[in-house]
Enzyme design. Structure first.
Site, PDB file in Angstrom:
ATOM      1  N   CYS A  38      79.183   7.965  26.718  1.00 24.67           N
ATOM      2  CA  CYS A  38      79.668   9.022  27.620  1.00 24.67           C
ATOM      3  C   CYS A  38      78.627  10.115  27.801  1.00 24.67           C
ATOM      4  O   CYS A  38      78.976  11.291  27.896  1.00 24.67           O
ATOM      5  CB  CYS A  38      80.980   9.609  27.101  1.00 24.67           C
ATOM      6  SG  CYS A  38      82.334   8.423  27.007  1.00 24.67           S
ATOM      7  N   ASN A  39      77.360   9.726  27.823  1.00 24.82           N
ATOM      8  CA  ASN A  39      76.269  10.688  28.021  1.00 24.82           C
ATOM      9  C   ASN A  39      75.225  10.030  28.912  1.00 24.82           C
ATOM     10  O   ASN A  39      74.157   9.615  28.457  1.00 24.82           O
ATOM     11  CB  ASN A  39      75.663  11.100  26.686  1.00 24.82           C
ATOM     12  CG  ASN A  39      74.719  12.286  26.806  1.00 24.82           C
ATOM     13  OD1 ASN A  39      74.134  12.526  27.859  1.00 24.82           O
ATOM     14  ND2 ASN A  39      74.575  13.028  25.731  1.00 24.82           N
TER      15      ASN A  39
END
Length: 799
Positions: free
Chosen positions: A426-427
């Site tokens: 999630c980055n």
């Protein structure tokens, strides 16, 4: 040499490197107490046979936490805190106590910050997005800006979904730009421009573990750093602490971010579904909230658009009934964390050491043809825990230099019961940066069928993500060993090779905090390092270990400032009452409190000395401390009742009167306070000289001798001949050898009396029962100083 012999030789070389002895050569902070192995077996028995390396996803909870929580909710009736009956009042008071403990954990107080409970870090960020007073552009003022570091979690970047419809400018900022485009002096503020801007950055990247400077908080607020230095208006900072807070101490007194979101499951493992947003009270008045739910209104009308929010900050933003049983569980989460580890400073050192060691070996591993085994995604070489967290991100490569898909690594790891995390975490910003993926690549990968969270690990031979291993406070060296052996067994083309040049360079890096001294450093004269700092707030009670601590002209701040006396006013020590060692005092300077903790007892707080309070309101008495007559102040009935219950006899807690100067031993100036120091090498020698031929544990010996300072990197008993000492920039005079009393015969973990190590010490020193030295702080100007773990030590010799 035949291939089989070469393979065995190289494997042996790697096996020799992958040992705990090898680990100890490069890092001295492992575990938290002598029974660390027992703690793991007792508290995390369910992990037997599992190598859990996804602590950045969620850490694991100790069994005692759940057990204590169950006993709590089994004994007590907790009602809805919005009611006013006794069970509801109990819930309300307990929840408020937990808010205080949270602020205390982050080194701040309720007058500086408010705690708003949320369902997690993402919900906390969403609350900021929806409540921040964004302004569209006007004829006289610019629009608000939402600026964020490209190395940020999706939940931060997602704030754009709120701001885009409001005419707010969204500005992604690369990590390099913050300081590279800074201004030496903050731009002059336009008094009429009050446009609010928001800058968001992570204290620690959840992708690479990079720790961004906490100094950015004040730098952005003061408009000295980019992008704040280029824009007029008021700048506020969101410090995403979700990844950072799991293994590192955060001091909001020093770094007063306006908003601090985090999730508790990353810190404690339990409870889940609970997070918080810490809001600086000076900023709170700016927030605007449209929706209101139960408990948030001071008054409202159903038939008219009339609503007045409650004045309490937390209540205003906590819609409906909070998850009060989960919040109550946090009480036990904090207790377990401190009982098992002693605090976040120790957690940081322990977890960083494991990550650093794993990085050193993985980055040095090579296939039989010399090709590196791993491509590691990091901005550092894991030199220092202040710049790198306990996260290691990488992709494996085969002997031809081609990337091995992360899904293949994940599937094989699962077969070995090794739990890792794969993907982009999630980055997307950090993933693109390290993998070299362009914006067009991301769009093309989506068209090719790859979405976040799937197992499509390679597109056209290029990686779409990576592998991440991360450590928690209960991680062990065996976890490192299992993981590295898995890599060697499954992915290294034999014979195994190690890049010795790189490995030795990493080993020799001396900037690592807590790193053991190499033989080369020892041979360069009198260079040593401070490895531990212990404060003993209450005489004869347990130590309070810190990594940084003030030294005032009278010695270590608050060291042995309190003592326990019996019903006759006689000072108790471990010779009379061994159970004193089971009382664990902790000092929190920002909140001006001393906490008393012991197994089976509720934690209580006692105010530290307050020079502004009238002394006549306290019971002033005289007592003796190590033969010296001192003037003391009674600390009240609550502390007295607590001590009396635990020790089973009438007791009171007293502290030295703040305006009384103790007359120390003959030969010292009035008011000088001594602190003791031991040499880790001397401890090691003594541990091998046990009179019953059973080696004494080094960590237990350190706790028995109850020294304030522990140093490493010198020869055994070298300290006997010192006259002066410099630790960092702080000067000390050696006041003499430390004559050991009977207290070293008390097991500091159980309170049981033993003959060791007193007999061994007496025999080894030929009847002269001395060990370590006393120091007196030499303050040249009467000012305070600070000691820090890792500071260099320079000794001067008498004669």
């Amino acid at each position: 040499m035949p291939l089989q012999e070469a393979t065995e030789k190289e494997s042996l070389n790697f096996n020799q490197l992958c040992t705990f002895e090898s680990f100890e050569e490069v890092w001295s902070h492992y575990g938290y107490k002598s029974d660390f192995k027992d703690v793991i077996e007792r508290e995390f028995s369910r992990t037997k046979g599992i190598t859990y390396l996804d602590h950045a996803g969620t850490t694991l909870y100790p069994e005692s936490l759940v057990r204590e929580f169950y006993q709590d909710i089994s004994r007590n009736v907790y009602g809805n805190p919005h009611s006013h009956n006794p069970s509801s009042r109990l819930t309300h008071d307990t929840v408020e106590h937990v808010r205080y403990r949270i602020l205390q954990h982050f080194n701040t107080t309720p007058d500086k910050y408010s705690v708003i409970f949320t369902s997690g870090c993402t919900a906390a960020l969403k609350l900021v997005a929806e409540s921040f007073p964004w302004r569209p552009p006007t004829a006289t003022e610019p629009a608000s800006q939402f600026c964020y570091l490209t190395d940020n979690h999706t939940s931060v970047v997602g704030i754009r979904g709120v701001t885009s419809a409001l005419g707010v400018v969204s500005l992604p900022v690369s990590p390099e730009e913050i300081e590279a485009r800074a201004r030496d002096v903050a731009q002059s503020e336009c008094s009429s421009c009050q446009t609010p801007h928001l800058f968001c950055y992570p204290a620690q990247s959840n992708f690479s573990g990079r720790k961004y400077s906490l100094g950015y908080v004040r730098g952005i607020q003061a408009r000295k750093l980019y992008p704040a230095c280029d824009s007029q208006g008021r700048w506020f900072v969101v410090l995403d602490a979700a990844s950072f807070a799991s293994c590192s101490p955060l001091d909001l007194q020093e770094h007063p971010a306006d908003f601090v979101p985090f999730s508790f499951y990353k810190m404690f493992g339990f409870p889940t579904g609970l997070g918080a947003l810490l809001v600086r009270n000076d900023t709170a008045a700016l927030l605007r909230k449209a929706y209101f739910g139960g408990g948030t209104a001071a008054a409202y009308l159903a038939g008219e658009n009339y609503y007045v929010p409650t004045p309490n900050m937390a209540n205003r933003f906590e819609d409906g009934t909070v998850s009060f049983l989960d919040i109550i569980a946090l009480n036990h989460s904090f207790d377990a964390l401190h009982t098992l580890t002693g605090g976040m400073d120790k957690v940081q050192l322990h977890t960083f050491g494991l990550a650093r060691y794993t990085y050193m070996l993985l980055s040095s591993l090579c296939h039989g043809n010399g090709q590196p085994v791993a491509q590691i995604y990091s901005d550092s070489e894991f030199e220092n825990p202040s710049t790198q967290g306990a996260i290691l991100n990488f992709n494996l490569t085969d002997c031809h230099g081609q990337i091995v898909g992360y899904s293949q690594v994940d599937k094989l790891a699962s077969l070995f019961n090794i739990h890792v995390r794969t993907g982009c975490f999630c980055n997307t910003g950090a993933c693109q940066l390290f993998l070299g993926t362009t914006n067009q690549d991301v769009k093309s990968n989506l068209q090719a069928g790859h979405v976040c969270g799937d197992d499509v690990d390679l597109v056209n031979g290029r990686p779409t993500g990576s592998v991440r291993v991360s450590f928690g406070y209960m991680s062990t060296f065996r976890d490192c060993q299992n993981f590295l052996n898995f890599i060697v067994d499954c992915f290294v083309e034999k014979p195994v090779e190690v890049d010795q040049v790189k490995l030795e360079r990493l080993k020799s890096n001396t900037s690592s905090r807590g790193k053991a001294i190499t033989k080369e450093a020892k041979s360069q004269g009198k260079a040593q390092y401070l490895t531990n700092i212990y404060i003993y707030p209450i005489k004869s009670c347990a130590a309070f270990e810190v990594t940084d601590w003030p030294v005032c002209p009278l010695g270590l701040l608050h060291d042995r400032g309190w003592m326990v006396v019996n019903g006759n006013g006689v000072c108790l020590n471990q010779k009379r009452e061994p159970r004193l060692c089971l009382i664990h005092p902790q000092i929190y300077l920002p909140s001006n409190t001393l906490l008393l903790q012991a197994s089976g007892m509720d934690t209580i707080s006692v105010p530290l000395e307050n020079h502004n309070e009238p002394h006549q309101s306290h019971g002033v008495c005289q007592s003796k401390l190590c033969g010296d007559r001192v003037q003391t102040v009674d600390c009240g009935d609550e502390a007295a009742s607590w001590l009396s219950e635990f020790l089973g006899q009438p007791c009171r807690l007293i502290r030295q009167s703040p305006d009384f100067i103790r007359n120390m031993k003959k030969g010292h100036e009035k008011g000088e306070m001594e602190m003791s120091l031991v040499n880790l090498s001397s401890d090691t020698i003594l541990g091998q000289e046990s009179s019953d031929h059973q080696p004494l544990d080094i960590h237990e010996l350190v706790s028995r001798f109850r020294a304030n300072l522990v140093i490493s990197g010198l020869e055994p008993f070298e300290e006997d001949d010192w006259s002066h000492l410099i630790i960092g920039n702080t000067h000390f005079q050696v006041a003499g050898r430390c004559g050991r009393c009977q207290i070293i015969g008390v097991d500091q973990n159980t309170g049981a009396k033993t003959k060791e190590p007193l007999l061994s010490l007496s025999a080894y020193r030929k009847g002269k029962v001395t060990f370590g030295v006393y120091l007196v702080h030499q303050s040249l100007d009467g000012s305070n100083a600070t000691l820090s773990v890792g500071a260099p030590v320079m000794s001067q010799w008498s004669g």
